[in-house]
Design an enzyme around this catalytic site. Structure first.
Site, PDB file in Angstrom:
ATOM      1  N   GLY A   1      10.936  -2.177   5.554  1.00 12.55           N
ATOM      2  CA  GLY A   1      10.066  -3.555   5.270  1.00 12.55           C
ATOM      3  C   GLY A   1       9.656  -3.732   4.378  1.00 12.55           C
ATOM      4  O   GLY A   1       9.845  -5.081   3.632  1.00 12.55           O
ATOM      5  N   HIS A   2       9.263  -2.728   3.463  1.00 14.59           N
ATOM      6  CA  HIS A   2       9.254  -3.182   2.118  1.00 14.59           C
ATOM      7  C   HIS A   2      10.165  -3.160   1.298  1.00 14.59           C
ATOM      8  O   HIS A   2      10.239  -4.175   0.324  1.00 14.59           O
ATOM      9  CB  HIS A   2       7.848  -1.837   1.428  1.00 14.59           C
TER      10      HIS A   2
ATOM     11  N   MET B   1       0.982  -1.059  -0.120  1.00 14.98           N
ATOM     12  CA  MET B   1      -0.034   0.087  -0.150  1.00 14.98           C
ATOM     13  C   MET B   1       0.630   1.546   0.014  1.00 14.98           C
ATOM     14  O   MET B   1       0.080   2.247   0.298  1.00 14.98           O
ATOM     15  CB  MET B   1      -1.204   0.080   1.052  1.00 14.98           C
ATOM     16  N   GLY B   2       2.194   1.431  -0.482  1.00 17.37           N
ATOM     17  CA  GLY B   2       2.612   2.465  -0.315  1.00 17.37           C
ATOM     18  C   GLY B   2       3.982   3.104   0.997  1.00 17.37           C
ATOM     19  O   GLY B   2       3.324   2.404   2.030  1.00 17.37           O
TER      20      GLY B   2
ATOM     21  N   LYS C   1       5.566  -9.148   9.473  1.00 15.36           N
ATOM     22  CA  LYS C   1       5.292  -8.476  11.066  1.00 15.36           C
ATOM     23  C   LYS C   1       3.461  -8.539  10.474  1.00 15.36           C
ATOM     24  O   LYS C   1       2.324  -7.900  11.631  1.00 15.36           O
ATOM     25  CB  LYS C   1       5.070  -7.338  10.072  1.00 15.36           C
TER      26      LYS C   1
ATOM     27  N   LEU D   1       8.550  -1.699  11.545  1.00 16.96           N
ATOM     28  CA  LEU D   1       7.488  -0.527  11.237  1.00 16.96           C
ATOM     29  C   LEU D   1       7.019  -1.174  10.697  1.00 16.96           C
ATOM     30  O   LEU D   1       6.306  -2.158  10.129  1.00 16.96           O
ATOM     31  CB  LEU D   1       9.206  -0.620   9.479  1.00 16.96           C
TER      32      LEU D   1
ATOM     33  N   GLN E   1     -10.470  -2.665   2.211  1.00 19.13           N
ATOM     34  CA  GLN E   1      -9.882  -3.647   3.207  1.00 19.13           C
ATOM     35  C   GLN E   1      -9.922  -2.559   4.293  1.00 19.13           C
ATOM     36  O   GLN E   1      -8.819  -2.621   5.600  1.00 19.13           O
ATOM     37  CB  GLN E   1      -8.213  -4.433   3.683  1.00 19.13           C
TER      38      GLN E   1
ATOM     39  N   GLN F   1      -1.717 -12.517   8.081  1.00 20.23           N
ATOM     40  CA  GLN F   1      -2.090 -12.087   6.534  1.00 20.23           C
ATOM     41  C   GLN F   1      -2.100 -13.288   5.797  1.00 20.23           C
ATOM     42  O   GLN F   1      -1.884 -13.436   4.669  1.00 20.23           O
ATOM     43  CB  GLN F   1      -1.558 -10.395   6.254  1.00 20.23           C
TER      44      GLN F   1
END
Ligand code: AMP
Length: 266
Positions: free
Chosen positions: A36-37, A30-31, A149, A184, A61, A153
């Site tokens: 972490g991304h 989600m940007g 994290k 994060l 969501q 999910q």
């Protein structure tokens, strides 16, 4: 790096890779990128010949009381970070591209979608499962990357992939933390410096829970003792669950802002 906004452009850009039978890796996000991304992008870069990152703040969501409009967005900075991580395609679809007129199929992940985070956020995992399935259909990756994290999910996505026999592998990357231990999250930007200090109780409590577990004691009780010692936070839940392996998970609120975190128990 190509920045593309519709699925037809992504399909055209992926044509050569499909013809060459190259592996495509997908990182759904989600940007508001952070390290972490970046870790997910790097994992994809190491394993796949073509790396696609999707950036879509998925309205489906978010609950009615959750502030979708306030979700942090900075596409220009995200594009820079993705390019620096060696991403080939940054896919930034509009809401209409993901939910075109007439869209009416939803994936309900069942029991797993209704407990813990699912109980606190009704419909959340239905939105996650549906948008991920649609992204998997558009990109048709060999592998898709998710962060530990969000352990529930991961479990939901693995269940969807298994139940619908989707032809891809789910790769899970370890939680990236700040040096003080806080996991994060794009949502950490909402915390004031004071609230951030209070929020540190969450990773500390989970660490205590893990030590208790290793000492043969009740990990959930240890986490609760630690969290209830901090009067400025509210505990949403503390639980052990099988999320892709035994997991000690907790969610708290600090100044009305929710934080989730977890540790693996083995
Ligand atoms: P989001 O943009 O928050 O939806 O997250 C996109 C992906 O990054 C999800 O698979 C998350 O689990 C993952 N992610 C978010 N925060 C972290 C973190 N601190 N460490 C590892 N992965 C993360």
């Amino acid at each position: 790096m190509k920045l593309l906004r519709n699925a037809a452009e992504v399909e055209a850009a992926l044509q050569p890779a499909r013809q060459e039978r190259q592996d495509i890796g997908l990182v759904p996000t989600m940007g508001a990128f952070h390290a972490g991304h970046r870790a997910l992008m790097q994992a994809a870069r190491a394993a796949d010949e073509v790396v696609v990152v999707s950036l879509f703040v998925n309205p489906a969501q978010f609950g009615p009381t959750e502030n979708l409009a306030r979700y942090p967005r900075d596409e220009a900075r995200d594009a820079e970070m993705a390019a620096a991580a060696g991403v080939d395609i940054l896919f930034v679809p509009s809401v209409d591209e993901m939910y075109p007129p007439g869209f009416d199929t939803w994936i309900d992940p069942g029991r797993l979608g209704t407990v813990l985070e699912g109980a606190m956020r009704p419909g959340h995992f239905r939105g996650v499962a549906t948008v991920c399935a649609r992204l998997f259909g558009m990109v048709r990756p060999r592998r898709a990357y998710f962060g530990r994290k969000d352990a529930q999910q991961v479990a939901v996505i693995k269940q969807v992939v298994r139940d619908l026999a989707l032809p891809l592998a789910i790769e899970v990357c370890a939680t990236v933390r700040d040096p003080d231990g806080l996991a994060l999250s794009s949502r950490n930007a909402y915390l004031s410096p004071d609230e951030r200090r209070v929020a540190l109780a969450l990773p500390q409590a989970l660490k205590g829970g893990l030590s208790a577990h290793r000492a043969g004691e009740d990990p959930e009780a240890a986490v609760r003792v630690h969290l209830t010692a901090e009067p400025r936070l509210v505990v949403d839940y503390v639980a052990t669950a099988d999320f892709d392996g035994p997991t000690l998970a907790a969610a708290i609120r600090v100044g009305g802002k929710r934080l989730i975190d977890n540790v693996q128990l083995d």
